[in-house]
Design an enzyme around this catalytic site. Structure first.
Site, PDB file in Angstrom:
ATOM      1  N   ASP A 159       0.923  -1.255   0.112  1.00  0.00           N
ATOM      2  CA  ASP A 159      -0.002  -0.052  -0.133  1.00  0.00           C
ATOM      3  C   ASP A 159       0.923   1.215   0.006  1.00  0.00           C
ATOM      4  OD1 ASP A 159      -2.266   1.622   0.291  1.00  0.00           O
ATOM      5  OD2 ASP A 159      -2.401   1.613   2.388  1.00  0.00           O
ATOM      6  N   GLU A 210      -2.510  -1.778  -4.761  1.00  0.00           N
ATOM      7  CA  GLU A 210      -3.768  -1.317  -5.311  1.00  0.00           C
ATOM      8  C   GLU A 210      -3.435  -0.194  -6.106  1.00  0.00           C
ATOM      9  OE1 GLU A 210      -6.912   0.351  -2.185  1.00  0.00           O
ATOM     10  OE2 GLU A 210      -5.338   1.683  -2.188  1.00  0.00           O
ATOM     11  N   ASP A 217      -2.190   1.255   7.051  1.00  0.00           N
ATOM     12  CA  ASP A 217      -1.330   0.986   5.969  1.00  0.00           C
ATOM     13  C   ASP A 217      -1.090  -0.440   5.969  1.00  0.00           C
ATOM     14  OD1 ASP A 217      -1.483   3.799   5.155  1.00  0.00           O
ATOM     15  OD2 ASP A 217      -0.067   4.244   6.685  1.00  0.00           O
TER      16      ASP A 217
END
Length: 162
Positions: free
Chosen positions: A7, A67, A139
């Site tokens: 992330d 992502e 995170d």
């Protein structure tokens, strides 16, 4: 099979490692790479690079997932995030680890069944799917969610490495 979820962020890049054996998932590790906003950008990017290198060399993942990020309203923030993403994209490539991307709503749907789930719902599902896991922050929880999503969708999107 060991999967690294990522992330990326210029301020706190999350990472999470899971093992997959058939349809069983197990938690291995998670963490985040914090950088100081007062530090020069080049040093912040170097910190992300060095820490991800340490994580990859320590845990030896077979595949990685990330992502897909959409642009922010603030162009400067978008640019800095893009630079951090560049470093995060580079690290698996340096170790010949295939990297896969997933849209945020696909990650949320894969974990909760709802594409617009709240962060708390996603974190709850991470803890349910990975017993004993207590993510270090949002995170690292998101990174574990990305790794879980890849595990669940890798056969569907297995030929779509970035």
């Amino acid at each position: 099979m060991r999967i690294l979820g990522l992330d990326p962020s210029i301020s706190s890049t999350g990472w999470g490692i899971i093992d997959v054996n058939g349809n069983r998932l197990s938690y291995v590790a998670d963490g985040f790479i914090a950088t100081n906003a007062k530090t020069p950008l080049t040093k912040r990017l170097q910190t992300i690079h060095n820490e991800l290198r340490r994580v990859i060399e320590l845990y030896k993942p077979n595949e990685a997932s990330i992502e897909i990020t959409f642009l922010n309203i603030n162009p400067e923030t978008s640019l800095k995030l893009s630079m951090a993403r560049g470093v995060v994209f580079l690290m698996p490539a340096l170790y010949n680890i295939p990297l896969y991307e997933y849209e945020p709503n696909k990650i949320k749907k894969a974990l909760t069944g709802v594409g617009r789930a709240e962060k708390a719902q996603v974190e709850t599902m991470v803890k349910i799917l990975l017993p004993g896991c207590q993510p270090q922050n949002n995170d690292s929880s998101d990174a574990l969610a990305i790794a879980i999503t890849h595990c669940n969708l890798r056969n569907t999107y297995g030929d779509k490495a970035v």
